[in-house]
Design an enzyme around this catalytic site. Sequence first.
Site, PDB file in Angstrom:
ATOM      1  N   MET A   1      -4.472   9.818   6.725  1.00 46.01           N
ATOM      2  CA  MET A   1      -5.516   8.966   6.162  1.00 46.01           C
ATOM      3  C   MET A   1      -6.171   9.539   4.907  1.00 46.01           C
ATOM      4  SD  MET A   1      -5.128   6.524   8.142  1.00 46.01           S
ATOM      5  CE  MET A   1      -6.445   5.369   7.904  1.00 46.01           C
TER       6      MET A   1
ATOM      7  N   HIS B   1       3.033   1.835   6.522  1.00 46.78           N
ATOM      8  CA  HIS B   1       1.788   1.099   6.290  1.00 46.78           C
ATOM      9  C   HIS B   1       1.795  -0.150   7.170  1.00 46.78           C
ATOM     10  CE1 HIS B   1      -1.682  -0.384   4.072  1.00 46.78           C
ATOM     11  NE2 HIS B   1      -1.094  -1.558   4.003  1.00 46.78           N
TER      12      HIS B   1
ATOM     13  N   THR C   1       4.625   6.667  -4.047  1.00 42.68           N
ATOM     14  CA  THR C   1       4.466   6.850  -5.500  1.00 42.68           C
ATOM     15  C   THR C   1       2.960   6.996  -5.754  1.00 42.68           C
ATOM     16  OG1 THR C   1       4.302   4.449  -5.730  1.00 42.68           O
ATOM     17  CG2 THR C   1       6.484   5.430  -6.042  1.00 42.68           C
TER      18      THR C   1
END
Length: 197
Positions: free
Chosen positions: A89, A108, A140
């Site tokens: 997180m 995700h 990324t």
Amino acid sequence: KRVAIFISGGGSNMVKLVESMTGDHPARPVLVLANSADAGGLAKAAEMGVPTAVVDHRPFKGDRAAFEDALQAELEKAAPDILCLAGFMRVLTAGFVSKWQGRMLNIHPSLLPKYRGLHTHARALEAGDTEHGCTVHEVTPELDDGPILGQAVVPVLRDDTPDTLAARVLVQEHRLYPAVLRRFAEGDREMLRLSAR
Ligand code: GRF
């Protein structure tokens, strides 16, 4: 292939990833790292015989670079080929990501590009979506934005709450992430689509 897994909490995805890396699987877990000593997943990793580390982000306050230097130091010891974020997180800066881009995955809980960020299940319900799910993507610098490697789709039911929807999605995360990691470790970048059984 050597795989390091970053967690922040219970690590249910990490457990499934570790459990999948057996037999003729081309990868093996070499490190489970948490950003807090009370992450429940640490004990589970230790039980499975995987080396663990803790780099608590709090002492670093807002100094993300210093926190990431500590992460990098642990990674240099473990020398992984692949880094999996699993319920991790903390946002990682472009500086850190650039060192691992192409070798770093994240899961995700939404059908990206929908619902980047937090509270994805509540947002899907709010939008009246009839389908929802999870995505494994390459990491990324842009948050929740890298090339998609796999998705799993679940139906949204009329009486769903964020919790019931999250639970349905989590079941698919546990199927999707190990399947994508195996392909990724074999050099296969073909997008994988799963639908709830
Ligand atoms: C879950 O909400 C999951 O959807 C997301 O991270 C959270 C914790 O996952 N990927 P885990 O049980 O720590 O793997």
